[in-house]
Design a protein around this motif. Structure first.
Motif, PDB file in Angstrom:
ATOM      1  N   UNK A 102      -1.076  14.521  -2.379  1.00 30.12           N
ATOM      2  CA  UNK A 102      -2.231  14.527  -3.283  1.00 30.12           C
ATOM      3  C   UNK A 102      -2.860  15.916  -3.192  1.00 30.12           C
ATOM      4  N   UNK A 103      -2.885  16.632  -4.341  1.00 29.08           N
ATOM      5  CA  UNK A 103      -3.319  18.036  -4.344  1.00 29.08           C
ATOM      6  C   UNK A 103      -4.789  18.151  -3.945  1.00 29.08           C
ATOM      7  N   UNK A 104      -5.637  17.347  -4.579  1.00 26.33           N
ATOM      8  CA  UNK A 104      -7.069  17.408  -4.252  1.00 26.33           C
ATOM      9  C   UNK A 104      -7.502  16.081  -3.670  1.00 26.33           C
ATOM     10  N   UNK A 105      -7.346  16.001  -2.349  1.00 25.09           N
ATOM     11  CA  UNK A 105      -7.620  14.750  -1.647  1.00 25.09           C
ATOM     12  C   UNK A 105      -9.132  14.526  -1.581  1.00 25.09           C
ATOM     13  N   UNK A 106      -9.612  13.481  -2.251  1.00 28.06           N
ATOM     14  CA  UNK A 106     -11.057  13.171  -2.190  1.00 28.06           C
ATOM     15  C   UNK A 106     -11.335  12.230  -1.025  1.00 28.06           C
ATOM     16  N   UNK A 107     -12.607  11.873  -0.859  1.00 25.43           N
ATOM     17  CA  UNK A 107     -12.986  10.924   0.187  1.00 25.43           C
ATOM     18  C   UNK A 107     -12.444   9.538  -0.136  1.00 25.43           C
ATOM     19  N   UNK A 108     -12.055   8.823   0.889  1.00 24.15           N
ATOM     20  CA  UNK A 108     -11.582   7.444   0.748  1.00 24.15           C
ATOM     21  C   UNK A 108     -12.704   6.577   0.181  1.00 24.15           C
ATOM     22  N   UNK A 109     -12.381   5.710  -0.792  1.00 21.90           N
ATOM     23  CA  UNK A 109     -13.397   4.753  -1.254  1.00 21.90           C
ATOM     24  C   UNK A 109     -12.742   3.420  -1.616  1.00 21.90           C
ATOM     25  N   UNK A 110     -13.574   2.392  -1.676  1.00 23.31           N
ATOM     26  CA  UNK A 110     -13.062   1.035  -1.896  1.00 23.31           C
ATOM     27  C   UNK A 110     -13.032   0.732  -3.396  1.00 23.31           C
TER      28      UNK A 110
ATOM     29  N   UNK B 159       0.017   8.873   6.931  1.00 22.50           N
ATOM     30  CA  UNK B 159      -0.914   8.848   8.064  1.00 22.50           C
ATOM     31  C   UNK B 159      -1.866  10.041   7.971  1.00 22.50           C
ATOM     32  N   UNK B 160      -1.311  11.228   7.690  1.00 20.91           N
ATOM     33  CA  UNK B 160      -2.172  12.417   7.735  1.00 20.91           C
ATOM     34  C   UNK B 160      -3.100  12.494   6.514  1.00 20.91           C
ATOM     35  N   UNK B 161      -2.625  12.114   5.330  1.00 21.44           N
ATOM     36  CA  UNK B 161      -3.513  12.165   4.147  1.00 21.44           C
ATOM     37  C   UNK B 161      -4.650  11.150   4.277  1.00 21.44           C
ATOM     38  N   UNK B 162      -4.328   9.956   4.795  1.00 19.27           N
ATOM     39  CA  UNK B 162      -5.410   8.964   4.921  1.00 19.27           C
ATOM     40  C   UNK B 162      -6.412   9.404   5.984  1.00 19.27           C
ATOM     41  N   UNK B 163      -5.895  10.005   7.048  1.00 20.13           N
ATOM     42  CA  UNK B 163      -6.785  10.496   8.103  1.00 20.13           C
ATOM     43  C   UNK B 163      -7.799  11.500   7.523  1.00 20.13           C
ATOM     44  N   UNK B 164      -7.315  12.419   6.694  1.00 19.83           N
ATOM     45  CA  UNK B 164      -8.207  13.410   6.067  1.00 19.83           C
ATOM     46  C   UNK B 164      -9.194  12.720   5.121  1.00 19.83           C
ATOM     47  N   UNK B 165      -8.699  11.772   4.326  1.00 20.65           N
ATOM     48  CA  UNK B 165      -9.575  11.096   3.347  1.00 20.65           C
ATOM     49  C   UNK B 165     -10.684  10.304   4.042  1.00 20.65           C
ATOM     50  N   UNK B 166     -10.415   9.833   5.276  1.00 21.41           N
ATOM     51  CA  UNK B 166     -11.409   9.018   5.988  1.00 21.41           C
ATOM     52  C   UNK B 166     -12.434   9.847   6.764  1.00 21.41           C
ATOM     53  N   UNK B 167     -12.121  11.148   6.954  1.00 22.16           N
ATOM     54  CA  UNK B 167     -12.909  11.977   7.870  1.00 22.16           C
ATOM     55  C   UNK B 167     -14.431  11.932   7.643  1.00 22.16           C
ATOM     56  N   UNK B 168     -14.859  12.040   6.379  1.00 24.81           N
ATOM     57  CA  UNK B 168     -16.304  12.052   6.095  1.00 24.81           C
ATOM     58  C   UNK B 168     -16.879  10.669   5.847  1.00 24.81           C
ATOM     59  N   UNK B 169     -16.036   9.666   5.885  1.00 19.78           N
ATOM     60  CA  UNK B 169     -16.451   8.342   5.409  1.00 19.78           C
ATOM     61  C   UNK B 169     -16.542   7.327   6.552  1.00 19.78           C
ATOM     62  N   UNK B 170     -15.549   7.361   7.429  1.00 20.27           N
ATOM     63  CA  UNK B 170     -15.508   6.422   8.561  1.00 20.27           C
ATOM     64  C   UNK B 170     -15.879   7.205   9.816  1.00 20.27           C
ATOM     65  N   UNK B 171     -17.108   6.980  10.288  1.00 20.13           N
ATOM     66  CA  UNK B 171     -17.580   7.753  11.445  1.00 20.13           C
ATOM     67  C   UNK B 171     -17.760   6.823  12.646  1.00 20.13           C
ATOM     68  N   UNK B 172     -16.763   6.848  13.553  1.00 17.49           N
ATOM     69  CA  UNK B 172     -16.805   5.893  14.666  1.00 17.49           C
ATOM     70  C   UNK B 172     -17.750   6.317  15.795  1.00 17.49           C
TER      71      UNK B 172
ATOM     72  N   UNK C 157       0.833  -1.209   0.000  1.00 19.47           N
ATOM     73  CA  UNK C 157       0.000   0.000   0.000  1.00 19.47           C
ATOM     74  C   UNK C 157       0.868   1.259   0.000  1.00 19.47           C
ATOM     75  N   UNK C 158       0.838   1.990  -1.156  1.00 18.09           N
ATOM     76  CA  UNK C 158       1.514   3.296  -1.257  1.00 18.09           C
ATOM     77  C   UNK C 158       0.499   4.378  -1.629  1.00 18.09           C
ATOM     78  N   UNK C 159      -0.787   4.119  -1.385  1.00 22.18           N
ATOM     79  CA  UNK C 159      -1.851   4.985  -1.922  1.00 22.18           C
ATOM     80  C   UNK C 159      -1.719   6.439  -1.473  1.00 22.18           C
TER      81      UNK C 159
END
Ligand SMILES: Nc1ncnc2c1ncn2[C@@H]1O[C@H](C[S@+](CC[C@H]([NH3+])C(=O)[O-])CC(=O)[O-])[C@@H](O)[C@H]1O
Ligand SMILES: O=C(O)C(=O)Cc1ccccc1
Length: 247
Positions: free
Chosen positions: A12-20, A195-208, A5-7
């Motif tokens: 990434x200039x325009x970080x979108x929401x994380x998706x599968x 760590x920080x880019x994935x955290x941002x990408x997950x913000x609206x998607x993974x709601x614990x 995983x190097x995603x």
């Protein structure tokens, strides 16, 4: 060959929401192993609980199956007669790879892989239902109805195994668990940027939710016996059992 995983490795200039999508499906086994503390222990325990709770001639559900890791562990541990596993995901990229993965193992247990939203499916004659890190991606206002449907579809004596990322109600402990999770990811080779880019990408998607919210909701939909059986930092797994009918 399993891909690494190097995603989120390059900026990434325009970080979108994380998706599968296909890119995530390609690296998923590496991603989940390096990102979710306790993942392999939870998969093993799903197999152990399957061995105990599966009822002859019943159905077992893996909801949000991704590449089928839990499905395979359930299948491997099933000894009861006449059982079938229903594995569901709404990502076609995941399901294509799940089919390949599961075909690599020999087994007499029938597995149906279905592309669907788990909020839209029917659950019936179930003895084991697995939500392994899936409920956290369902819209919060749809979670209770999904759990109610699972409760109603379970036979008496059946079990739901619910694994999730949690938040803690105590702000200090919450921050500690998040920091420890990020330490875990760095120790597994992820950079600060990843760590920080994935955290941002997950913000609206993974709601614990908190463990308390989970327990209260599980009790509200009818589960009589609910508790956490495993926790490592802000990740963990709960067990919810539908009471055996009293004759
Ligand atoms: N509404 C939905 N309907 C169906 N599938 C969904 C939905 N929303 C998300 N998914 C699917 O839920 C899975 C979540 S991953 C589960 C790991 C697996 N359980 C494992 O034991 O390896 C967890 C994670 O990546 O943290 C993805 O495959 C989504 O496509
Ligand atoms: O990586 C993270 O920060 C997580 O919270 C776990 C995770 C693992 C795989 C896909 C999405 C989230």
């Amino acid at each position: 060959m399993q891909s690494k995983d190097h995603i989120f490795a390059a900026p990434i200039a325009q970080l979108g929401d994380f998706c599968f999508d296909q890119k995530v499906a390609e690296v998923f086994p590496d991603m989940i192993k390096r990102s979710v503390p306790g993942y392999s222990n939870i998969i093993s325990a799903i197999g152990m609980m399957t061995a105990r709770f599966a009822q002859p001639h019943s159905q077992l559900y893996d909801l949000g199956c991704s590449l089928g890791a839990a499905t395979q562990e359930m299948r491997r541990n099933l000894t009861q007669d006449g059982c079938a596993i229903i594995a569901i995901d709404n990502s076609s990229a995941m399901l294509e790879r799940a089919a390949n993965h599961l075909a690599a193992f020999k087994s007499d247990v029938p597995v149906t892989l279905t592309e669907a939203d788990i909020c839209d499916i029917e659950i019936e004659n179930a003895s084991v239902v697995v939500l392994n890190f899936t409920l956290q991606f369902i819209a919060p206002d749809k979670r209770e109805a999904l759990l109610k449907k699972i409760y109603q579809g379970l036979n008496p004596g059946g079990v739901l195994i619910l694994s999730e990322k949690f938040i803690s109600a105590d702000d200090t402990v919450n921050q500690l668990l998040i920091d420890l999770h990020h330490d875990f990811k760095r120790a597994n080779g992820y950079s600060e940027l990843e760590v920080s880019q994935k955290r941002t990408a997950l913000e609206n998607v993974l709601r614990p939710d908190t463990p308390e919210q989970h327990k209260e909701r599980l009790a509200r939909v009818g589960f009589n016996h609910v508790d956490m059986w495993f926790q490592c930092f802000n990740f963990g797994s709960m067990v919810a059992i539908k009471q055996v009918a009293i004759k």
